[in-house]
Design a protein around this motif. Sequence first.
Motif, PDB file in Angstrom:
ATOM      1  N   ILE A   1      40.776  37.466  48.006  1.00 53.34           N
ATOM      2  CA  ILE A   1      39.376  37.815  47.722  1.00 53.34           C
ATOM      3  C   ILE A   1      38.466  36.621  48.050  1.00 53.34           C
ATOM      4  CG2 ILE A   1      39.895  39.565  45.971  1.00 53.34           C
ATOM      5  CD1 ILE A   1      39.255  37.425  43.825  1.00 53.34           C
ATOM      6  N   ASP A   2      37.174  36.853  48.063  1.00 51.72           N
ATOM      7  CA  ASP A   2      36.154  35.799  48.251  1.00 51.72           C
ATOM      8  C   ASP A   2      36.404  34.854  49.430  1.00 51.72           C
ATOM      9  OD1 ASP A   2      34.887  36.727  46.052  1.00 51.72           O
ATOM     10  OD2 ASP A   2      35.388  35.053  44.737  1.00 51.72           O
TER      11      ASP A   2
ATOM     12  N   VAL B   1      33.377  42.576  33.897  1.00 47.14           N
ATOM     13  CA  VAL B   1      34.633  41.859  34.169  1.00 47.14           C
ATOM     14  C   VAL B   1      34.303  40.380  34.111  1.00 47.14           C
ATOM     15  CG1 VAL B   1      36.386  41.368  35.934  1.00 47.14           C
ATOM     16  CG2 VAL B   1      35.489  43.681  35.694  1.00 47.14           C
ATOM     17  N   SER B   2      35.097  39.615  33.378  1.00 49.32           N
ATOM     18  CA  SER B   2      34.801  38.181  33.294  1.00 49.32           C
ATOM     19  C   SER B   2      35.596  37.424  34.356  1.00 49.32           C
ATOM     20  CB  SER B   2      35.149  37.652  31.914  1.00 49.32           C
ATOM     21  OG  SER B   2      36.522  37.849  31.699  1.00 49.32           O
TER      22      SER B   2
ATOM     23  N   LYS C   1      30.113  43.804  42.252  1.00 44.68           N
ATOM     24  CA  LYS C   1      29.475  42.523  41.963  1.00 44.68           C
ATOM     25  C   LYS C   1      27.984  42.688  42.122  1.00 44.68           C
ATOM     26  CE  LYS C   1      32.835  39.478  44.070  1.00 44.68           C
ATOM     27  NZ  LYS C   1      33.008  38.130  44.620  1.00 44.68           N
TER      28      LYS C   1
ATOM     29  N   ILE D   1      44.645  37.739  44.124  1.00 44.07           N
ATOM     30  CA  ILE D   1      44.933  38.573  42.951  1.00 44.07           C
ATOM     31  C   ILE D   1      46.109  39.491  43.283  1.00 44.07           C
ATOM     32  CG2 ILE D   1      42.593  38.476  41.999  1.00 44.07           C
ATOM     33  CD1 ILE D   1      41.976  41.169  43.219  1.00 44.07           C
TER      34      ILE D   1
ATOM     35  N   PHE E   1      35.376  47.881  41.941  1.00 49.37           N
ATOM     36  CA  PHE E   1      34.999  46.542  41.487  1.00 49.37           C
ATOM     37  C   PHE E   1      33.617  46.283  42.079  1.00 49.37           C
ATOM     38  CE2 PHE E   1      34.821  41.889  42.144  1.00 49.37           C
ATOM     39  CZ  PHE E   1      34.942  41.503  40.819  1.00 49.37           C
TER      40      PHE E   1
ATOM     41  N   GLY F   1      34.301  35.532  37.092  1.00 42.04           N
ATOM     42  CA  GLY F   1      33.553  35.056  38.258  1.00 42.04           C
ATOM     43  C   GLY F   1      32.596  33.963  37.844  1.00 42.04           C
ATOM     44  N   ASP F   2      32.373  32.992  38.732  1.00 44.63           N
ATOM     45  CA  ASP F   2      31.451  31.937  38.331  1.00 44.63           C
ATOM     46  C   ASP F   2      30.084  32.092  38.994  1.00 44.63           C
ATOM     47  OD1 ASP F   2      34.232  30.202  39.361  1.00 44.63           O
ATOM     48  OD2 ASP F   2      32.770  30.911  40.817  1.00 44.63           O
ATOM     49  N   ILE F   3      29.947  33.084  39.862  1.00 47.34           N
ATOM     50  CA  ILE F   3      28.687  33.194  40.588  1.00 47.34           C
ATOM     51  C   ILE F   3      27.954  34.494  40.246  1.00 47.34           C
ATOM     52  CG2 ILE F   3      27.647  33.286  42.876  1.00 47.34           C
ATOM     53  CD1 ILE F   3      30.148  31.775  43.876  1.00 47.34           C
ATOM     54  N   ASN F   4      28.685  35.584  40.307  1.00 48.57           N
ATOM     55  CA  ASN F   4      28.058  36.891  40.186  1.00 48.57           C
ATOM     56  C   ASN F   4      28.398  37.558  38.859  1.00 48.57           C
ATOM     57  OD1 ASN F   4      27.335  36.951  43.154  1.00 48.57           O
ATOM     58  ND2 ASN F   4      29.559  36.735  43.252  1.00 48.57           N
TER      59      ASN F   4
ATOM     60  N   GLU G   1      36.926  48.159  46.429  1.00 49.15           N
ATOM     61  CA  GLU G   1      38.091  48.776  45.811  1.00 49.15           C
ATOM     62  C   GLU G   1      38.534  47.964  44.582  1.00 49.15           C
ATOM     63  OE1 GLU G   1      42.668  49.543  47.499  1.00 49.15           O
ATOM     64  OE2 GLU G   1      41.218  48.357  48.639  1.00 49.15           O
ATOM     65  N   TRP G   2      38.876  48.645  43.514  1.00 49.06           N
ATOM     66  CA  TRP G   2      39.411  47.991  42.321  1.00 49.06           C
ATOM     67  C   TRP G   2      40.901  47.695  42.542  1.00 49.06           C
ATOM     68  CZ3 TRP G   2      38.012  45.556  38.052  1.00 49.06           C
ATOM     69  CH2 TRP G   2      38.956  45.386  37.036  1.00 49.06           C
ATOM     70  N   ILE G   3      41.287  46.451  42.306  1.00 56.86           N
ATOM     71  CA  ILE G   3      42.688  46.043  42.504  1.00 56.86           C
ATOM     72  C   ILE G   3      43.273  45.649  41.158  1.00 56.86           C
ATOM     73  CG2 ILE G   3      44.223  44.386  43.678  1.00 56.86           C
ATOM     74  CD1 ILE G   3      42.647  46.209  45.603  1.00 56.86           C
TER      75      ILE G   3
HETATM   76  P1  ADP Z   1      32.655  35.522  41.868  1.00 58.52           P
HETATM   77  O1  ADP Z   1      32.315  35.912  43.274  1.00 58.52           O
HETATM   78  O2  ADP Z   1      31.496  35.631  40.941  1.00 58.52           O
HETATM   79  O3  ADP Z   1      33.374  34.191  41.779  1.00 58.52           O
HETATM   80  P2  ADP Z   1      35.153  36.907  41.766  1.00 58.52           P
HETATM   81  O4  ADP Z   1      35.187  37.565  43.080  1.00 58.52           O
HETATM   82  O5  ADP Z   1      35.939  35.653  41.630  1.00 58.52           O
HETATM   83  O6  ADP Z   1      33.662  36.643  41.333  1.00 58.52           O
HETATM   84  O7  ADP Z   1      35.634  37.954  40.696  1.00 58.52           O
HETATM   85  C1  ADP Z   1      35.523  37.806  39.301  1.00 58.52           C
HETATM   86  C2  ADP Z   1      36.770  38.304  38.617  1.00 58.52           C
HETATM   87  O8  ADP Z   1      37.085  39.607  39.035  1.00 58.52           O
HETATM   88  C3  ADP Z   1      38.003  37.444  38.906  1.00 58.52           C
HETATM   89  O9  ADP Z   1      38.680  37.260  37.707  1.00 58.52           O
HETATM   90  C4  ADP Z   1      38.833  38.275  39.849  1.00 58.52           C
HETATM   91  O10 ADP Z   1      40.194  38.108  39.570  1.00 58.52           O
HETATM   92  C5  ADP Z   1      38.408  39.694  39.559  1.00 58.52           C
HETATM   93  N1  ADP Z   1      38.363  40.495  40.801  1.00 58.52           N
HETATM   94  C6  ADP Z   1      37.845  40.124  41.987  1.00 58.52           C
HETATM   95  N2  ADP Z   1      37.925  41.107  42.896  1.00 58.52           N
HETATM   96  C7  ADP Z   1      38.515  42.154  42.266  1.00 58.52           C
HETATM   97  C8  ADP Z   1      38.900  43.482  42.680  1.00 58.52           C
HETATM   98  N3  ADP Z   1      38.641  43.928  43.918  1.00 58.52           N
HETATM   99  N4  ADP Z   1      39.502  44.274  41.771  1.00 58.52           N
HETATM  100  C9  ADP Z   1      39.757  43.829  40.520  1.00 58.52           C
HETATM  101  N5  ADP Z   1      39.411  42.617  40.066  1.00 58.52           N
HETATM  102  C10 ADP Z   1      38.808  41.763  40.925  1.00 58.52           C
END
Ligand code: ADP
Length: 285
Positions: A210-211, A20-21, A41, A200, A39, A23-26, A89-91
Amino acid sequence: MQARLKKIGDNTNIKEMKPVSGGDINQAFYVRTETREYFVKKNQDVPADFFQKEAEGLEHIRRTNTIRVPKVYSYDNVSFGEEKYLIMEWIEGEKSKATGHLLGEQLAQLHLTETSPQYGMHGSTFVGEITQPNDFYDDWLTYYREKRLQPQLEIGINKGTITMERREHFEKLLQRIDQYIPKYPRVSLLHGDLWGGNWITGHNGLPYLIDPSIVYGDHAFEIAFTELFGGFPSDFYKSYQHFYPLPDYYDEIKPLYQLFYLLLHLNLFGESYGASVDHILRRYT
Ligand code: ADP
């Protein structure tokens, strides 16, 4: 991955797994077994408790029953350099007409209902990848000065992003910031890193946070950050204000709350944030 899912009680086979694209960290993945979607990481170059803090923040918000967050199934707490996973959980869903309104209403409910006798948080947390020192304080002004602005000033001096001129303005600001930042605003649990990429949409257009980087503090601090980089619909602000109006002085202090995030970005990404920092420092000194 199969073994990890087995540990959390899913004994069915993995049917699909793809990156999944965004995220900037993981590194992030979508994983689907015969029974569920996840989902996931993955990261090795973060401190041992990096995913634990994220999981605890999500769980803390979830327990308030105010706004949705993805359910966390498991996380690793192993040393820097070792592979760590966070499985949740996948959202997925499409925004509906009500999404912005619900986000405002439910964030207001979080801020209104989850409170604490003190400001701050126990133990350090993370804002993105940056360690956020924390502690509990009897007043918000001291917390904001000592745990938010001063640490970024010190990081900036060490990194060279805070020039002599900036430092002079900054020190002047710290001396007079009590004229602006409230000492005893109502204590709210804040998400703490609420930019447009940290909410989201799930099924039926329901918003999810999230985060998080949770902290007990002034709700105006949270809303000021939502306004810094955009990504929140006008319905969000309308309904937030309806359920939990911002104080009269909000516009006056908004830049001072945005200053923390701008400094963090200046220290992380460099001079492209310098002009915005200077603009605020000049306005208040
Ligand atoms: P990071 O911690 O590396 O910044 P993110 O938590 O922002 O990563 O997630 C990366 C991508 O995945 C984002 O585009 C976000 O919208 C999507 N995402 C995050 N959590 C979920 C989830 N539980 N289900 C579906 N997509 C998610």
